[in-house]
Design a protein around this motif. Structure first.
Motif, PDB file in Angstrom:
ATOM      1  N   GLY A 142     -16.419  -0.929  -0.897  1.00 12.61           N
ATOM      2  CA  GLY A 142     -15.716  -0.379   0.258  1.00 12.61           C
ATOM      3  C   GLY A 142     -16.471  -0.542   1.562  1.00 12.61           C
ATOM      4  N   TYR A 143     -15.968   0.130   2.591  1.00 20.70           N
ATOM      5  CA  TYR A 143     -16.592   0.148   3.909  1.00 20.70           C
ATOM      6  C   TYR A 143     -17.374   1.464   4.084  1.00 20.70           C
ATOM      7  N   SER A 155     -18.225   5.656   0.848  1.00 22.52           N
ATOM      8  CA  SER A 155     -17.601   4.336   0.837  1.00 22.52           C
ATOM      9  C   SER A 155     -16.096   4.566   0.893  1.00 22.52           C
ATOM     10  N   VAL A 156     -15.481   4.052   1.943  1.00 25.48           N
ATOM     11  CA  VAL A 156     -14.026   4.177   2.089  1.00 25.48           C
ATOM     12  C   VAL A 156     -13.383   2.966   1.426  1.00 25.48           C
ATOM     13  N   LYS A 157     -12.533   3.212   0.456  1.00 19.41           N
ATOM     14  CA  LYS A 157     -11.881   2.094  -0.247  1.00 19.41           C
ATOM     15  C   LYS A 157     -11.079   1.279   0.758  1.00 19.41           C
ATOM     16  N   THR A 158     -11.174  -0.031   0.631  1.00 22.48           N
ATOM     17  CA  THR A 158     -10.650  -0.886   1.701  1.00 22.48           C
ATOM     18  C   THR A 158      -9.127  -0.821   1.831  1.00 22.48           C
TER      19      THR A 158
ATOM     20  N   ASP B  48     -13.150  -1.281  -6.510  1.00 24.14           N
ATOM     21  CA  ASP B  48     -13.078   0.161  -6.739  1.00 24.14           C
ATOM     22  C   ASP B  48     -11.653   0.701  -6.772  1.00 24.14           C
ATOM     23  N   HIS B  49     -10.664  -0.189  -6.781  1.00 28.60           N
ATOM     24  CA  HIS B  49      -9.279   0.294  -6.774  1.00 28.60           C
ATOM     25  C   HIS B  49      -8.326  -0.739  -7.371  1.00 28.60           C
ATOM     26  N   LEU B  84     -11.900   6.205  10.726  1.00 26.01           N
ATOM     27  CA  LEU B  84     -12.444   5.668   9.477  1.00 26.01           C
ATOM     28  C   LEU B  84     -12.306   4.155   9.488  1.00 26.01           C
ATOM     29  N   PRO B  85     -13.210   3.474   8.790  1.00 25.97           N
ATOM     30  CA  PRO B  85     -13.095   2.015   8.743  1.00 25.97           C
ATOM     31  C   PRO B  85     -11.883   1.617   7.909  1.00 25.97           C
ATOM     32  N   ARG B  86     -11.067   0.738   8.460  1.00 25.73           N
ATOM     33  CA  ARG B  86      -9.796   0.402   7.807  1.00 25.73           C
ATOM     34  C   ARG B  86      -9.835  -1.018   7.262  1.00 25.73           C
ATOM     35  N   GLY B  87      -9.967  -1.109   5.934  1.00 26.89           N
ATOM     36  CA  GLY B  87      -9.995  -2.416   5.298  1.00 26.89           C
ATOM     37  C   GLY B  87      -8.667  -3.134   5.341  1.00 26.89           C
ATOM     38  N   VAL B  88      -7.595  -2.413   5.650  1.00 27.01           N
ATOM     39  CA  VAL B  88      -6.280  -3.062   5.738  1.00 27.01           C
ATOM     40  C   VAL B  88      -6.085  -3.731   7.092  1.00 27.01           C
ATOM     41  N   HIS B 133     -10.443  -6.236   5.484  1.00 30.54           N
ATOM     42  CA  HIS B 133     -11.113  -6.838   4.331  1.00 30.54           C
ATOM     43  C   HIS B 133     -10.214  -7.938   3.756  1.00 30.54           C
TER      44      HIS B 133
END
Lengths: 380, 297
Positions: A142-143, A155-158, B48-49, B84-88, B133
């Protein structure tokens, strides 16, 4: 001329009466202030302390004039404050000494004690302290997200489906998924407050277990647009819903939280809004359409501060007595200082592409483009 | 009925709801882009998902709503505030009738359309990009069912793309302690509970090289009796864990660290047994692998 003389003769008494009335009024006014004195509010004084130009990346740090005389060891010289101006970030001490400056390759997660600068696809992060020294390494998917004091690493899931807390060794402390996309987060002490796309706010304790799951009702479309947890944990708040949009505030009650206020807002945001509590947890600011709002939960009063352009920074100075807000649009940047009671202290418009507003030693830290400055706000 | 099963039933109902929303019963949604190149499927393991949607490639295509809807939330990377950091990356979420929400992610920064409430299928939401990401330009598209609290496989509601290739079951393994033992005909295993893993994937139809995608469903049988079924059709959260609808398995119960599918556990008894694994895709293509094994006490 003859007619004028006739008029003077015709109204001899009226010439003296206004003077007597005026004199009497002055006497009454003067005596009023002596008889019923009213204390004036404390005068707010704004004092720029120093301004430092950020060195170009790769160049040696340039200490401020105030810091030249002192030792250059970054350790043990009082707390440093983090700043980020566009993709430039760093740490500065109260006397203007720059401890570290860097440029984020993609993004940077900052805390008051350290940072993680990470790449878009990076799965290996390095936590560095405020002087840029390596503290720990992490290998995760994650980030990174750091708590304000840097004591907690997440860790924030992306895909924004959940968060993981890790220890400094990289071991997973807890891992939690949410039933809807995360729209906002606020970390304060042991608390993690998460806002969700489905309109629910979830408050997690130190171990990632839910203390509260609350979905304010009353809006046509449920969604959380922003959230904030008070530093002392006494309250949590969220801007939520569309049509209408609400400010929902919950107060700690025993081991849980109970709804305290649900205030209808004149806004219709469809993006995350900035909001946060003052350091003393007494006040709450929230982004508005024509400027930020200041909410006093104890008095349940919300007043709006006129400020054009999207809000890009907010801070509380002078022991929380003065709120500062910065906005920026195509016309440049604006700064407004607003005492918690009274009229605005000052407004300033200035040309800047990037603006940062934070605090250092309880005073304002203002950054713009390539400079950072300390502004002391004192009540005299 | 348990809460999990109730949610599973709700997720199934969403299929009917979505079918009712569309013009025809076969597909409820329109494709959000003109060129339908699926590069990632629902339920894949992503570190992780679970992958909660599909990825669509095809370069810098214009992205349009799959149904008329209302803007709920958007984020334009580099322009909008985020806590929050946004992977999308840059993304848009629309809400449609019957409490369906759709997500369009990794859009080009600055390409998002104007902030307005109502969006029609002919409107341009943005342009496919690689914000967040993303290892290349693609659209991450997801469908949420608000009422069921679940995320559903978008491919079940989009007009089908040509697919004549069956999924591939490349290898089967049995987990013995910390080791993985390849399952070939005649393999000898000890009696007891054993976990079966497989390298199984569907294939992209439009490229000649191997580009693995998750299959739609996998079924594990022992001596003719089904012992486990995994369907990649919906995700829900139970007790803070994202799990697949139906099987209620979390990501680490479905995908191991090496990317192998954890098909299920079988209880092996002394003698000869047949382990059968079947994998199918959404077009109905099916692959079957059967292995005869000897079990010793």
């Amino acid at each position: 001329m003859g007619r004028l003389k006739e008029r003077r003769v015709a109204f001899p008494g009226r010439k003296k009466r206004p003077a007597r009335v005026l004199l009497a009024a002055i006497v009454v006014i003067v005596f009023y202030f002596f008889l019923f004195p009213y204390p004036l509010g404390r005068e707010i004084v704004v004092r720029p302390r120093w301004a430092v130009a950020l060195p170009q990346p790769g160049s040696a740090l340039i200490p401020s004039p105030a810091a030249v005389a002192g030792p250059q060891d970054p350790a043990g010289k009082g707390p440093a404050a983090a700043f980020q101006i566009g993709d430039r970030f760093g740490y500065v001490r109260g006397d203007g000494t720059l401890l570290y400056t860097g440029r984020a390759v993609y993004r940077v997660s900052l805390s008051s004690t350290g940072f993680v600068s990470f790449t878009r696809l990076g799965t290996d992060w390095i936590l560095q302290d405020s002087a840029g020294r390596r503290v720990a390494g992490f290998s995760v998917a994650g980030y990174p997200l750091l708590s304000p004091d840097g004591g907690r690493v997440f860790s924030v899931k992306t895909d924004l489906s959940g968060i993981i807390e890790m220890d400094r060794g990289g071991a997973v402390l807890w891992d939690r998924d949410f039933p809807s996309l995360m729209t906002s987060i606020s970390v304060q002490g042991d608390l993690v407050l998460v806002g969700l796309l489905n309109g629910a706010m979830i408050l997690l304790d130190r171990h990632g277990s839910p203390l509260l799951e609350h979905a304010p009702a009353g809006s046509r479309i449920p969604v959380v647009m922003g959230d904030a947890a008070a530093p002392d944990g006494s309250r949590v708040a969220a801007v939520c819903g569309i049509d209408p949009q609400y400010l929902a505030v919950l107060r700690r009650s025993g081991s849980g939280y109970e709804p305290e206020t649900q205030e209808s807002l004149p806004t219709s945001f469809r993006r995350e809004v900035r909001m946060g509590f003052s350091p003393d947890s007494r006040y709450l600011f929230l982004e508005g359409t024509d400027g930020p709002g200041l909410f006093d939960p104890a008095a349940r009063t919300l007043r709006w501060v006129g400020l054009s352009g999207p809000l890009v920074g907010a801070a509380f100075a002078s022991a929380g007595r003065v709120a500062a807000f910065a906005s920026r649009d195509a016309g440049g940047a604006r700064l407004v200082l607003e005492p918690m009671s009274g009229v605005p202290v000052g407004r300033e418009a200035f040309p800047a592409r990037e603006v940062f507003l934070g605090t250092i030693e309880g005073q304002l830290l203002l950054g713009w483009d390539g400079e950072i400055a300390r502004i002391d706000v004192e009540a005299m | 009925m348990s809460r999990g099963r109730s949610r599973w039933a709700c997720a199934a109902v969403v299929a009917l709801v979505l079918a009712c929303l569309g013009n025809g019963p076969a597909h409820a949604l329109d494709w959000p882009v003109a060129s339908r190149i699926v590069t990632g499927t629902f339920g894949e393991g992503r570190g992780d998902h679970f992958h909660d949607g599909i990825d669509i490639g095809g370069g810098s295509q214009e992205v349009r709503p799959v149904l008329a809807g209302e803007l709920v939330f958007r984020y334009d990377e580099g322009a909008d505030y985020t806590s929050l950091p946004r992977g999308v990356g840059s993304f848009v979420v629309l809400r449609h009738e019957q409490h369906i929400r759709t997500l369009y992610a990794h859009l080009q920064a600055g390409s998002l359309g104007p902030v307005r409430a109502r969006w029609e299928p002919s409107d341009r939401i943005g342009i496919i990009g690689e914000t967040g990401h993303a290892s290349g330009p693609h659209l991450h598209f997801a469908v949420f069912d608000e009422e069921a609290g679940s995320t559903v496989n978008p491919l079940e509601f989009l007009p089908p793309v040509p697919d004549r290739q069956a999924p591939v079951i490349r290898r089967l393994f049995a987990r013995v302690g910390e080791r993985r033992v390849a399952l070939e005909d005649g393999a000898a295993l000890q009696a007891g509970r054993t976990e079966i893993l497989a390298e199984v994937y569907d294939l992209r139809e439009d490229v000649a090289f191997r580009w693995p995608l998750a299959p739609a469903a996998v079924s594990l049988s022992l001596d003719g009796a089904e012992v486990s079924r995994i369907s990649f059709d919906s995700l829900q959260v139970q007790q803070g864990r994202s799990v697949l609808g139906g099987s209620l398995r979390s990501r680490d119960q479905v995908w191991d660290d090496a990317g192998l599918l954890v098909c299920g556990s079988v209880i092996l008894s002394r003698g000869e047994s047949l382990v059968r694994l079947a994998a199918r895709d959404l077009a109905g293509n099916e692959a079957v692998r059967t292995v005869s094994i000897s079990i010793h006490p």
